[in-house]
Write a protein that holds these residues in place. Structure first.
Motif, mmCIF file in Angstrom:
data_model
loop_
_atom_site.group_PDB
_atom_site.id
_atom_site.type_symbol
_atom_site.label_atom_id
_atom_site.label_comp_id
_atom_site.label_asym_id
_atom_site.label_seq_id
_atom_site.Cartn_x
_atom_site.Cartn_y
_atom_site.Cartn_z
ATOM 1 N N MET A 135 0.883 -1.078 -0.114
ATOM 2 C CA MET A 135 0.117 -0.107 0.141
ATOM 3 C C MET A 135 1.001 1.344 -0.012
ATOM 4 S SD MET A 135 -3.340 -0.642 2.250
ATOM 5 C CE MET A 135 -4.432 -1.993 1.996
ATOM 6 N N TRP A 159 2.052 2.166 -3.644
ATOM 7 C CA TRP A 159 0.969 2.677 -4.314
ATOM 8 C C TRP A 159 0.745 4.147 -3.855
ATOM 9 C CZ3 TRP A 159 -4.243 -0.536 -3.629
ATOM 10 C CH2 TRP A 159 -3.981 -1.675 -4.554
ATOM 11 N N ARG A 160 0.894 4.550 -2.581
ATOM 12 C CA ARG A 160 0.729 5.796 -1.978
ATOM 13 C C ARG A 160 1.867 6.763 -2.727
ATOM 14 N NH1 ARG A 160 2.733 8.147 1.913
ATOM 15 N NH2 ARG A 160 3.082 6.381 3.277
ATOM 16 N N ARG A 218 1.572 7.433 -6.282
ATOM 17 C CA ARG A 218 0.563 8.582 -6.569
ATOM 18 C C ARG A 218 1.139 9.927 -5.987
ATOM 19 N NH1 ARG A 218 -1.490 7.668 -11.320
ATOM 20 N NH2 ARG A 218 -2.813 5.517 -11.500
ATOM 21 N N GLU A 241 0.265 -0.181 6.660
ATOM 22 C CA GLU A 241 1.562 0.080 5.764
ATOM 23 C C GLU A 241 2.406 -0.715 6.408
ATOM 24 O OE1 GLU A 241 0.846 4.072 3.223
ATOM 25 O OE2 GLU A 241 2.394 3.868 4.907
ATOM 26 N N ALA A 250 -7.289 1.930 -3.137
ATOM 27 C CA ALA A 250 -7.001 2.076 -4.621
ATOM 28 C C ALA A 250 -7.967 3.019 -5.486
ATOM 29 C CB ALA A 250 -7.650 0.483 -5.271
ATOM 30 N N MET A 309 -6.616 6.439 -5.144
ATOM 31 C CA MET A 309 -5.391 6.789 -5.983
ATOM 32 C C MET A 309 -5.345 6.339 -7.316
ATOM 33 S SD MET A 309 -2.627 5.332 -2.966
ATOM 34 C CE MET A 309 -3.390 5.027 -1.621
ATOM 35 N N TYR A 316 -6.366 3.685 -8.954
ATOM 36 C CA TYR A 316 -6.023 2.560 -9.566
ATOM 37 C C TYR A 316 -7.307 1.924 -10.180
ATOM 38 C CZ TYR A 316 -1.238 2.872 -8.707
ATOM 39 O OH TYR A 316 0.149 2.941 -8.539
#
Length: 56
Positions: free
Chosen positions: A1, A4-5, A8, A30, A45, A48, A50
């Motif tokens: 996670m 991903w963060r 972005r 996290e 998701a 961000m 996705y």
């Protein structure tokens, strides 16, 4: 996670606010100290960009 963060360019506090959880809880998720609910994974998701989480 966290990956991903960071991809972005979201701060932890912004991502937490977008998902309606505390920054502390997102930190725990996290770092593996807490298991996220499936709803939180979908919210992150979606926040961000996705996935399209569909109608809210």
């Amino acid at each position: 996670m966290r990956g991903w963060r960071l991809l972005r360019d979201r701060s932890q506090s912004r991502a937490a606010a977008e998902c309606g959880v505390s920054t502390a809880h997102l930190t725990y998720v996290e770092t593996g100290r807490a298991q996220p609910r499936s709803e939180l994974i979908l919210q992150l998701a979606s926040a961000m960009a996705y996935i399209d989480a569909g109608p809210q």
